[in-house]
Scaffold this active site. Sequence first.
Site, PDB file in Angstrom:
ATOM      1  N   CYS A   1       0.850  -1.201   0.000  1.00 37.08           N
ATOM      2  CA  CYS A   1       0.000   0.000   0.000  1.00 37.08           C
ATOM      3  C   CYS A   1       0.881   1.245   0.000  1.00 37.08           C
ATOM      4  O   CYS A   1       0.563   2.262  -0.617  1.00 37.08           O
ATOM      5  CB  CYS A   1      -0.908   0.021   1.225  1.00 37.08           C
ATOM      6  SG  CYS A   1      -1.943  -1.438   1.395  1.00 37.08           S
TER       7      CYS A   1
ATOM      8  N   HIS B   1       0.914   5.090  -1.276  1.00 38.66           N
ATOM      9  CA  HIS B   1       0.433   5.935  -0.174  1.00 38.66           C
ATOM     10  C   HIS B   1       1.494   6.105   0.901  1.00 38.66           C
ATOM     11  O   HIS B   1       1.181   6.126   2.085  1.00 38.66           O
ATOM     12  CB  HIS B   1      -0.837   5.329   0.428  1.00 38.66           C
ATOM     13  CG  HIS B   1      -1.988   5.273  -0.533  1.00 38.66           C
ATOM     14  ND1 HIS B   1      -2.659   6.385  -0.951  1.00 38.66           N
ATOM     15  CD2 HIS B   1      -2.574   4.228  -1.178  1.00 38.66           C
ATOM     16  CE1 HIS B   1      -3.620   6.027  -1.804  1.00 38.66           C
ATOM     17  NE2 HIS B   1      -3.575   4.723  -1.960  1.00 38.66           N
TER      18      HIS B   1
ATOM     19  N   ARG C   1     -12.892  -0.396  -1.778  1.00 43.79           N
ATOM     20  CA  ARG C   1     -11.668   0.399  -1.965  1.00 43.79           C
ATOM     21  C   ARG C   1     -10.426  -0.487  -1.801  1.00 43.79           C
ATOM     22  O   ARG C   1      -9.480  -0.427  -2.579  1.00 43.79           O
ATOM     23  CB  ARG C   1     -11.679   1.554  -0.956  1.00 43.79           C
ATOM     24  CG  ARG C   1     -10.514   2.516  -0.981  1.00 43.79           C
ATOM     25  CD  ARG C   1     -10.293   3.192  -2.299  1.00 43.79           C
ATOM     26  NE  ARG C   1      -9.535   2.373  -3.218  1.00 43.79           N
ATOM     27  CZ  ARG C   1      -9.307   2.640  -4.487  1.00 43.79           C
ATOM     28  NH1 ARG C   1      -9.795   3.724  -5.038  1.00 43.79           N
ATOM     29  NH2 ARG C   1      -8.620   1.830  -5.247  1.00 43.79           N
TER      30      ARG C   1
ATOM     31  N   CYS D   1      -7.719  -1.707  -4.769  1.00 43.48           N
ATOM     32  CA  CYS D   1      -6.279  -1.430  -4.658  1.00 43.48           C
ATOM     33  C   CYS D   1      -5.488  -2.716  -4.894  1.00 43.48           C
ATOM     34  O   CYS D   1      -4.494  -2.709  -5.620  1.00 43.48           O
ATOM     35  CB  CYS D   1      -5.938  -0.854  -3.283  1.00 43.48           C
ATOM     36  SG  CYS D   1      -6.274   0.915  -3.138  1.00 43.48           S
TER      37      CYS D   1
END
Lengths: 266, 143, 197, 98
Positions: A175, A179, A223, A227
């Site tokens: 992730c 991010h 979501r 991803c």
Amino acid sequence: MKRFVAGLASLGWALCPSVSAQDTKKEIQKYQQMIAEGSPVELFELEGEALWKKPQGPNKVSLEKCDLGQGPGVLKGAYARLPRYFRDADRVMDLEARLLHCMATLQGRSRDEATKRVFGNENQPSEMEYLSAYVASHSRGVRLAAGTAHPKEKESYELGRALFFHRAGAWDMSCASCHGEADKRIRMQDLPVLYKREFARPIMATWPAYRVSNSQFKTMQWRINDCYRQMRYPEPIFASDATIALTTFLTVTAAGEPYRGPGTKR
Amino acid sequence: MTRRSLLVLLGVLLAKPLAALAAWNETAFGAKSAADALKSLGAASPAPSTDIVIEAPQIAENGAVVPIEVSSNIPGTTSLAVLIEKNPFPLAGRFEFKEGALPFVKLNVKMGESSDVHVVVVAGGKPYVATREIKVTIGGCGG
Amino acid sequence: MKRIVPWLLTVWPILAMPQTPSDVQKVMQRDFHARGQATMDRVVQDGVQRVCTESNDQPPSELARRLEADQMKTIPFPAGSLMGDWKNGERIAQSGRGLQWTDPAGAAGGGSCYNCHRISPQESSHGTLGPSLLGFGWMRGSGPEMQRYVYGKIYNAKAYNLCSQMPRLGYSGTLTPEQIKDLVALLLDPASPVNKQ
Amino acid sequence: MAVGPMKMRATIAGGNTDVRVLMVHPMTTAQMKEGLHHIKNVVVKQNGRTVVEAEIGQAISRNPVFFFRLKGGAKGDKIEVSWLDNKGETNKVDGVVA
């Protein structure tokens, strides 16, 4: 190396013509505010209310007695306090996991039937999406406070944090690949640094959300699922401990932010 | 099917005769240019006016939903039309305000690309116009 | 509060332990499932992924050098010129498809290059996760050494920087050798918009 | 959602009545694979009297949202909004000013 990369990126910005980055940000904020004022989110809340109250499953009962953590049928502030540990299931659950639990225990529905179609489309949103809109709407103004006290809540947080930085999949991504650093974008999309409080707060306070780009209402489970699709992983199982752990990690990181969703996003 | 949508369906059947009376200017909505649309609306060559207020973002992140708020301060305003110059069919909507309504509307429109948006008001039988450019696609280096 | 107190007294000493990469992998093997071409072997970390996860992308330099050398051996450099067609390269750079469970298996993938890099000046919708590549060949030249570097970097970025966030686009089977040559041309060919200043 | 429910909220603000109405409708254009399907007429009534008549086209966004403003008004006024689309489907919603 990092400084070199950042230098090149800022050079890219300097080359942009005319409209200053500052003005652009301001105009885009105005756009976002105006679409939020004219958002059809309420229609999803309305349909969710009908589904919440509709007798379904072999037991032909509604979800009105579902305990989302604040007592049977209590909706006020329930979403803002999820994920949390539930003694009856001996498990940390997010909203979707808890709804599935109630569909099984109250309505007598099988997991297979209840999860047959968890992600909808613009023509036919899913039951989960409608219900999420309805439940989440009752937490507006309530500060996010996912569970952190129970050992299983701590474990969920730690697992979520580890998942966030775990690199695997066909493209070696975590992730944090997208991010993990401030002031970065994918194409034109700004990327929030989600393991940091100041970035996690506004994001977690506005999911689930209506996306104007495809006229669809989307949940946090979606979501995370999407991803992982883009990270070239296999698919996370709906409402599995891994997906809940990520939501726990992100919501705990965002703790204290008043919930103001369901949101309206680009 | 939920009980609510059943009710809606019922509403659909009952409301039919009422709404069927409404008029819709097919020529104006089918016009391929803003000028042709205005001609069909009987509002050709409108005079520019600063008394028409258009509130809209300069940049829209997504052309599928562009919010626009318009109001007219011209006395005797009876109707207001929104036209998007570069859309395949520029006329987006026309609003007629009867006794009791203020000449104000907020709506969301689709825009295929960055374009001028015209708001044409008819007041005292005369047409007036105000124009505002809205850029579609996100800013920064975007167009 | 009332509800919290009883177990607080009994279980408070049990704090959650940080999860190791191998713990996380076990969770993924339980909580993910194969879908389409996205099979479960993808959650099994290889050495590079394991080392980068464990070291928070800061591997000890000795180990990094050794593993980078191993990664270099995975790159089958084709003989001859590595310059393909920059026009194809632009299309490949634009495409974000390939290897997802929503992509048909075997269909040509894209490089997703614009997601992270600025490349041709005409494309303003570009990401900033990676460095700008505008003027790449104009600045560095387009000789055989540079072609080889760009080809290798796209094929397996980890051979050059072990914990780079760039996918190993050839090694993972995302792009074919022909497609990578087209991307080499996009960056290096003097006729490519990347190098037209 | 394809064609679905409506929601309306009418409130007194600054001495006038603000009406906000949400409609579930695909609003597809002729170019889209679903084919042309859009609302044509919207009518707003205050205590049974028509106050706004709108004609709209395919350029209105999916799931339309409109804000109207009525002169004066009082709590308890009855507001009704209805629509008709190009396939002859219609819907309406009513409520009182809060």
